[in-house]
Every structure is written in C-alpha cells, then in structure tokens.
Motif scaffolding. Structure first.
Motif, PDB file in Angstrom:
ATOM      1  N   ALA A 236       0.913  -1.173  -0.166  1.00 42.73           N
ATOM      2  CA  ALA A 236      -0.003  -0.052   0.010  1.00 42.73           C
ATOM      3  C   ALA A 236       0.601   1.258  -0.001  1.00 42.73           C
ATOM      4  O   ALA A 236       0.602   2.221  -0.711  1.00 42.73           O
ATOM      5  N   ALA A 237       1.837   1.343   0.847  1.00 42.40           N
ATOM      6  CA  ALA A 237       2.958   2.462   0.769  1.00 42.40           C
ATOM      7  C   ALA A 237       3.606   2.696  -0.626  1.00 42.40           C
ATOM      8  O   ALA A 237       3.631   3.854  -1.093  1.00 42.40           O
ATOM      9  N   ARG A 238       3.797   1.521  -1.209  1.00 41.62           N
ATOM     10  CA  ARG A 238       4.501   1.663  -2.396  1.00 41.62           C
ATOM     11  C   ARG A 238       3.466   2.130  -3.567  1.00 41.62           C
ATOM     12  O   ARG A 238       3.887   3.027  -4.537  1.00 41.62           O
ATOM     13  N   ALA A 239       2.405   1.666  -3.662  1.00 42.52           N
ATOM     14  CA  ALA A 239       1.295   2.107  -4.352  1.00 42.52           C
ATOM     15  C   ALA A 239       1.206   3.660  -4.154  1.00 42.52           C
ATOM     16  O   ALA A 239       0.808   4.514  -5.108  1.00 42.52           O
ATOM     17  N   ALA A 240       0.950   4.215  -3.035  1.00 38.16           N
ATOM     18  CA  ALA A 240       0.526   5.464  -2.715  1.00 38.16           C
ATOM     19  C   ALA A 240       1.852   6.466  -3.234  1.00 38.16           C
ATOM     20  O   ALA A 240       1.671   7.421  -4.116  1.00 38.16           O
ATOM     21  N   ALA A 241       3.043   5.985  -3.018  1.00 39.78           N
ATOM     22  CA  ALA A 241       4.169   6.747  -3.655  1.00 39.78           C
ATOM     23  C   ALA A 241       4.280   6.694  -5.234  1.00 39.78           C
ATOM     24  O   ALA A 241       4.629   7.735  -5.921  1.00 39.78           O
ATOM     25  N   THR A 262      14.430  -3.632 -17.745  1.00 41.83           N
ATOM     26  CA  THR A 262      13.618  -2.917 -16.638  1.00 41.83           C
ATOM     27  C   THR A 262      12.808  -3.726 -16.098  1.00 41.83           C
ATOM     28  O   THR A 262      11.769  -4.051 -16.685  1.00 41.83           O
ATOM     29  N   GLY A 263      12.886  -4.345 -14.733  1.00 45.56           N
ATOM     30  CA  GLY A 263      11.962  -5.262 -14.273  1.00 45.56           C
ATOM     31  C   GLY A 263      11.482  -4.682 -12.755  1.00 45.56           C
ATOM     32  O   GLY A 263      10.577  -5.559 -12.368  1.00 45.56           O
ATOM     33  N   SER A 264      11.755  -3.679 -12.380  1.00 49.67           N
ATOM     34  CA  SER A 264      11.183  -3.336 -11.209  1.00 49.67           C
ATOM     35  C   SER A 264      10.972  -1.863 -11.267  1.00 49.67           C
ATOM     36  O   SER A 264      11.510  -1.171 -12.080  1.00 49.67           O
ATOM     37  N   GLY A 265      10.465  -1.157 -10.180  1.00 55.92           N
ATOM     38  CA  GLY A 265      10.642   0.292 -10.112  1.00 55.92           C
ATOM     39  C   GLY A 265       9.211   0.793 -10.362  1.00 55.92           C
ATOM     40  O   GLY A 265       8.317   0.142 -10.289  1.00 55.92           O
ATOM     41  N   ALA A 266       8.913   2.105 -10.475  1.00 57.39           N
ATOM     42  CA  ALA A 266       7.375   2.642 -10.723  1.00 57.39           C
ATOM     43  C   ALA A 266       6.824   2.040 -11.556  1.00 57.39           C
ATOM     44  O   ALA A 266       5.501   1.749 -11.685  1.00 57.39           O
ATOM     45  N   VAL A 267       7.206   1.964 -12.913  1.00 58.73           N
ATOM     46  CA  VAL A 267       6.610   1.619 -14.316  1.00 58.73           C
ATOM     47  C   VAL A 267       6.163   0.308 -14.032  1.00 58.73           C
ATOM     48  O   VAL A 267       5.062  -0.045 -14.315  1.00 58.73           O
ATOM     49  N   ALA A 268       6.890  -0.569 -13.427  1.00 57.35           N
ATOM     50  CA  ALA A 268       6.676  -1.873 -12.925  1.00 57.35           C
ATOM     51  C   ALA A 268       5.594  -1.977 -12.311  1.00 57.35           C
ATOM     52  O   ALA A 268       4.564  -3.036 -12.222  1.00 57.35           O
ATOM     53  N   ASP A 269       5.596  -1.222 -11.214  1.00 55.70           N
ATOM     54  CA  ASP A 269       4.405  -1.321 -10.155  1.00 55.70           C
ATOM     55  C   ASP A 269       3.049  -0.621 -11.014  1.00 55.70           C
ATOM     56  O   ASP A 269       1.954  -1.182 -10.358  1.00 55.70           O
ATOM     57  N   VAL A 270       3.138   0.023 -12.047  1.00 53.69           N
ATOM     58  CA  VAL A 270       2.104   0.428 -12.587  1.00 53.69           C
ATOM     59  C   VAL A 270       1.448  -0.408 -13.288  1.00 53.69           C
ATOM     60  O   VAL A 270       0.459  -0.791 -13.462  1.00 53.69           O
ATOM     61  N   PHE A 271       2.347  -1.055 -14.358  1.00 56.49           N
ATOM     62  CA  PHE A 271       1.715  -1.728 -15.572  1.00 56.49           C
ATOM     63  C   PHE A 271       1.918  -3.105 -15.265  1.00 56.49           C
ATOM     64  O   PHE A 271       1.539  -4.064 -16.150  1.00 56.49           O
ATOM     65  N   GLY A 272       3.096  -3.623 -14.418  1.00 55.26           N
ATOM     66  CA  GLY A 272       3.293  -4.923 -14.084  1.00 55.26           C
ATOM     67  C   GLY A 272       1.990  -5.709 -13.490  1.00 55.26           C
ATOM     68  O   GLY A 272       0.871  -5.221 -12.851  1.00 55.26           O
ATOM     69  N   GLY A 276       1.306  -3.385  -7.419  1.00 51.49           N
ATOM     70  CA  GLY A 276       0.533  -3.054  -6.468  1.00 51.49           C
ATOM     71  C   GLY A 276      -0.614  -1.908  -6.802  1.00 51.49           C
ATOM     72  O   GLY A 276      -1.521  -1.638  -6.064  1.00 51.49           O
ATOM     73  N   MET A 277      -0.548  -1.621  -8.369  1.00 52.34           N
ATOM     74  CA  MET A 277      -1.263  -0.658  -8.734  1.00 52.34           C
ATOM     75  C   MET A 277      -2.408  -1.444  -9.764  1.00 52.34           C
ATOM     76  O   MET A 277      -2.053  -1.869 -10.724  1.00 52.34           O
ATOM     77  N   THR A 278      -3.724  -1.373  -9.193  1.00 56.02           N
ATOM     78  CA  THR A 278      -4.576  -2.139 -10.129  1.00 56.02           C
ATOM     79  C   THR A 278      -5.438  -1.201 -11.018  1.00 56.02           C
ATOM     80  O   THR A 278      -6.059  -1.493 -11.920  1.00 56.02           O
ATOM     81  N   ASP A 279      -5.645   0.160 -10.229  1.00 54.73           N
ATOM     82  CA  ASP A 279      -6.570   1.053 -11.120  1.00 54.73           C
ATOM     83  C   ASP A 279      -5.740   1.806 -11.670  1.00 54.73           C
ATOM     84  O   ASP A 279      -5.270   2.953 -11.256  1.00 54.73           O
ATOM     85  N   VAL A 280      -5.424   1.576 -12.857  1.00 52.53           N
ATOM     86  CA  VAL A 280      -4.704   2.443 -13.821  1.00 52.53           C
ATOM     87  C   VAL A 280      -5.088   3.722 -14.137  1.00 52.53           C
ATOM     88  O   VAL A 280      -4.436   4.871 -14.236  1.00 52.53           O
ATOM     89  N   ALA A 281      -6.610   4.036 -14.227  1.00 56.58           N
ATOM     90  CA  ALA A 281      -6.932   5.106 -14.683  1.00 56.58           C
ATOM     91  C   ALA A 281      -6.982   6.261 -13.433  1.00 56.58           C
ATOM     92  O   ALA A 281      -6.635   7.240 -13.813  1.00 56.58           O
ATOM     93  N   SER A 282      -7.195   5.592 -12.299  1.00 56.83           N
ATOM     94  CA  SER A 282      -6.931   6.420 -11.067  1.00 56.83           C
ATOM     95  C   SER A 282      -5.448   6.902 -10.870  1.00 56.83           C
ATOM     96  O   SER A 282      -4.877   7.965 -10.315  1.00 56.83           O
ATOM     97  N   ALA A 283      -4.340   6.206 -11.237  1.00 54.43           N
ATOM     98  CA  ALA A 283      -3.201   6.547 -11.215  1.00 54.43           C
ATOM     99  C   ALA A 283      -2.625   7.504 -12.328  1.00 54.43           C
ATOM    100  O   ALA A 283      -1.792   8.464 -11.907  1.00 54.43           O
ATOM    101  N   LEU A 284      -3.330   7.147 -13.358  1.00 51.83           N
ATOM    102  CA  LEU A 284      -2.963   8.288 -14.517  1.00 51.83           C
ATOM    103  C   LEU A 284      -3.794   9.546 -14.609  1.00 51.83           C
ATOM    104  O   LEU A 284      -3.817  10.390 -15.479  1.00 51.83           O
ATOM    105  N   SER A 285      -5.037   9.754 -13.624  1.00 54.82           N
ATOM    106  CA  SER A 285      -5.882  10.833 -13.708  1.00 54.82           C
ATOM    107  C   SER A 285      -5.059  12.162 -13.393  1.00 54.82           C
ATOM    108  O   SER A 285      -5.572  13.188 -14.036  1.00 54.82           O
ATOM    109  N   GLY A 286      -3.998  12.006 -12.873  1.00 56.82           N
ATOM    110  CA  GLY A 286      -3.248  13.269 -12.224  1.00 56.82           C
ATOM    111  C   GLY A 286      -2.249  13.982 -13.238  1.00 56.82           C
ATOM    112  O   GLY A 286      -1.781  14.819 -13.042  1.00 56.82           O
ATOM    113  N   ALA A 287      -1.981  12.948 -14.127  1.00 59.78           N
ATOM    114  CA  ALA A 287      -0.969  13.314 -15.154  1.00 59.78           C
ATOM    115  C   ALA A 287      -1.524  14.332 -16.117  1.00 59.78           C
ATOM    116  O   ALA A 287      -2.572  14.428 -16.565  1.00 59.78           O
ATOM    117  N   GLY A 288      -0.686  15.317 -16.284  1.00 52.18           N
ATOM    118  CA  GLY A 288      -1.172  16.639 -17.146  1.00 52.18           C
ATOM    119  C   GLY A 288      -1.068  16.277 -18.470  1.00 52.18           C
ATOM    120  O   GLY A 288      -0.032  15.719 -18.734  1.00 52.18           O
TER     121      GLY A 288
END
Length: 444
Positions: A236-241, A262-272, A276-288
């Motif tokens: 949960a902490a990693r997903a929030a970061a 690249t097998g780990s890090g932020a992108v892997a957490d988002v798309f892998g 820990g990130m299952t809702d991609v839309a909510s993660a990308l909702s703040g991207a300008g």
C-alpha cells in the motif's frame, strides 16, 4: 812482372829532395795519379789532371804509361833509357794519347812532374807481422766474463719458456670451426627461436557453475518470509508513492523511464501484472496533458473494440538460431623462394661460381628475412641487389642496397645486417667490389 815472383810495387813522391809520400801497393793493382781524391797517389799540383794512369796490370805484367814529351827514365841491370829513347827504339807503343811500355820486376824508374819526381820500383813483399795474443791466463773465458745475475736470470727464463712450450704442445686443441659453420651461429642470434605458446586456460565447468547458482538460490530461500500484514502494508505504501509520482509528471516522462532490462521500479508497479497498482485510470488521472480513454470527454467513448491479451517474454522468442562455435587460433605458414642471378665482380681474382656457391649455402638466412616480411604482406616479390666489397682478409665491407624492387626496406636492411658478419674464403690482393642480385617470390 810475373805473378810468381812475389814482389810488390813501391811508389814514392820526392819534393825538394825529400820523400813526402811513400806507398807499398798490393800486387796486380793499377796505379793512378792526379788531383782527385780517389787516385792512388794524390798530387795537389797546378796543372795536374783529375786522374791519369801511371802503371797498369794486364797480361800478367805491369805497363808504364807516359805522355809524349814527358820526362823520365827506366833503369834495369842492362842500363838506363829515357822515355825518348824508348819511343825511338820502338819499345814504347802509342795507345791513344799516351805511350805504353812493359816493365819487369827487376826494373825501376822515375817520372818528372813539374817540381816533383815520382819514383817506382819492385821490392820483395815484407812478411806479415804476427798477431799479438795475450797469454791464456790473461785471456780468461766467456763464462768468467759474464755477469752471474744475468746468467741466472737467463737460465731460469729458458727453463720457464721450455716448460710452457711443452705444456702447450701436450694440450689438445679445440675442434676447428670452419667458415661454413660461423654464419649458422650468427643466424641463431639474429633470428631467435619462436617461444612456445602459453597453455590455454581450462574451460569452466558448466555443471559446477550451475551448482553454484543452485547453492546461492538455496541460500536466498533460507531468508525469513514476511507476514501477510507486512507485505500488505509495504504494497500500500509503494502504491501511494507511485501514484503521487505519476500524477506529478507527464505520461511520456513515465513511459520514458522504461528502459531495457527494467523489471522493477515505478513503471513495473503501475503496469506489471504483479504490481500493487490495479486502477491504472486513477493513477494516471493526475498526469497533465493526457486523457484516459474511458473519460467521456475523450471524443465520445473508447476507440476500438475487443480486449487484448498479455504476452510473456518467452512467447516473443525467435526460432532458428544455432550455436556459434569458435575454432582454435592457428598461425598461417607463409613460405617464399630465393633465387640468384649472375653476380658482377670487377676482379678476376674472385671466382664467380665459388662466390655464388658460398652465398647460396647461406640462402636460409636470406630466406628468413623475406618470409618475416611476407607474413605482413603476402604480395611482396621482386629483386634486391646488394653491392659490397671483399677485403684482403676475406671479410665484407661497404654493404649497401643497389636495387630494391621488392617494395620493403625491412627485407633489404635485414639482408645487409646478415651479410655484414660473413667472411669468405677469398684473399684478393686488393678490395674487390661485387654486386649480387637476389630474386624473391612467394610460394603458393
């Protein structure tokens, strides 16, 4: 005068009634008078010629010489006759500018020369005076007259030299080295032997390496497992970061962070799949500057239909590849041939055939120079002519390159360096210049 009478000639010079010079001459000797220093009797008188003959020996008899009009006489037991009477009686015969009359050993005479009178006569040869000799006691001997120290040193030196000579004579001589063997010794110095190749490193055992990996994996397995609550809190902490980081950046910057391997890090957490990130839309909702396809403002619905599937890395592998083998490194053997054309020799003292045989016997050294350069350039071929001088000792000097059509200065310089140590069997009376051509070609 007959030679068996044993009488000698005595000549005296009288001046003013006194005898100023008297000479007893050896038999059969010509008597000359005059002002010259080489005459028998030197007369330093005015009007005297440089040299004139008074008495000469010929035909086993003396002959008296006088000029016409000269004053003088010849006396014998039968009487006295002056020069004019001798001429008138025909006893004196003219020879050139003088008169010559034979005289006997029982005659004597006088010749008037200005104020001097020259007398001559034959006398019995006086006995030789005995040689004076010292008594035997006074003469001594050679050994008594020699210095004792000198004799001692001389004797010791003779014994030392004799002993040294005997020792050297009994010492065996080393085997003789011929001229043909000398260049081979220089060849070993100029062309060192090839060092053996270093041993290859043993290949690593694949089985042993695999065992090491298994051991490491087993050691990793021994780590204590985390509890479910700890894993959920960390997730949960990693997903929030990640969500906060994605919302503060553009989508292109997020995607640009994905690199090879690249097998780990932020992108892997988002798309892998296991992130820990299952809702991609909510993660990308703040991207300008980016709109999500499910957003109604994106142009009236999602574009495209259907659902894609996920493909693993193994599904993307290609087929048809084969194992690549590496052969052992081997040295390519390069060979060349050396031939000789007719040499140019400026002296008949050097036999061209013997000189060619001498150089051909050493073609191995010349060939080595060519083959070393042939390894770097297999197309080398042509002719090299070496000009050199054979000295009186048989050695070579003044070596230089007259012709070089091979195209490699290293080959010519190597040949000059090799020939500089040669010594031929020729011994000319003076330096002889020679031009010797070598013809090189590679052997296929």
């Amino acid at each position: 005068m007959s030679a068996q009478h044993g009488k000698v000639l005595r000549v005296g010079v009288i001046l003013g009634g006194k005898i100023v010079e008297e000479r007893v001459l050896a038999p059969r000797q010509t008597v000359t008078i005059g002002s010259g220093a080489k005459n028998t009797i030197v007369l330093a008188q005015p009007g005297m010629p440089d040299s004139a003959t008074l008495l000469s020996w010929s035909g086993d008899q003396y002959h008296l010489h006088f000029k016409e009009g000269a004053e003088g006489n010849v006396q014998s037991p039968q009487g006295q006759a002056d020069f004019g009477a001798l001429v008138a009686q025909g006893l004196a015969k003219k020879q050139g500018t003088v008169f010559v009359v034979p005289v006997r050993d029982d005659q004597r005479g006088k010749v008037a020369i200005g104020e001097m009178n020259l007398l001559w006569q034959f006398v019995t040869q006086p006995p030789e005076a005995p040689r004076t000799t010292l008594p035997k006691e006074a003469r001594g001997n050679h050994f008594q007259s020699m210095d004792r120290l000198f004799v001692t040193v001389l004797v010791v030196s003779i014994f030392l030299h004799a002993g040294t000579y005997v020792a050297l004579a009994n010492t065996p001589l080393p085997p003789a080295v011929t001229l043909e063997e000398i260049p081979d010794r220089y060849a070993k110095i100029l062309i060192p032997e090839k060092l053996p190749a270093p041993p290859e490193k043993p290949k690593e055992d694949a089985g042993a390496k695999k065992k090491e990996e298994v051991v490491e994996k087993r050691s990793d397995d021994k780590k204590p497992a985390e509890s479910a609550e700890q894993q959920a809190a960390k997730k949960a902490a990693r997903a929030a970061a990640v969500t906060k980081a994605v919302q503060s950046k553009g989508i292109l910057k997020v995607l640009g962070a994905l690199g090879p391997g690249t097998g780990s890090g932020a992108v892997a957490d988002v798309f892998g799949a296991g992130g820990g990130m299952t809702d991609v839309a909510s993660a990308l909702s703040g991207a300008g500057g980016v709109a999500v396809a499910t957003d109604p403002g994106a142009g009236g619905g999602r574009k495209g239909g259907g659902q894609g599937g996920a493909a693993s890395i193994g599904d993307l592998a290609t087929s048809g590849g084969g194992a690549v083998g590496y052969g052992a490194k081997s040295e390519v053997k390069v060979t060349g041939s050396v031939a000789a054309e007719e040499a140019e020799v400026d002296s008949a003292e050097i036999d061209q055939q013997k000189l060619s045989a001498f150089i051909k016997a050493r073609f191995g050294l010349i060939k080595a120079c060519y083959e070393n350069a042939l390894k770097r350039n297999p197309n080398l071929k042509g002719k090299i002519t070496i000009r050199f001088t054979i000295l009186e000792t048989g050695g070579l000097s003044d070596l230089n390159i007259a012709v070089n059509s091979v195209g490699s200065a290293d080959v010519a310089n190597c040949i000059v360096a090799t020939m500089r140590s040669w010594r031929t069997q020729f011994k000319p009376s003076g330096p002889v210049t020679v031009e010797f051509p070598f013809v090189f070609s590679p052997v296929q």
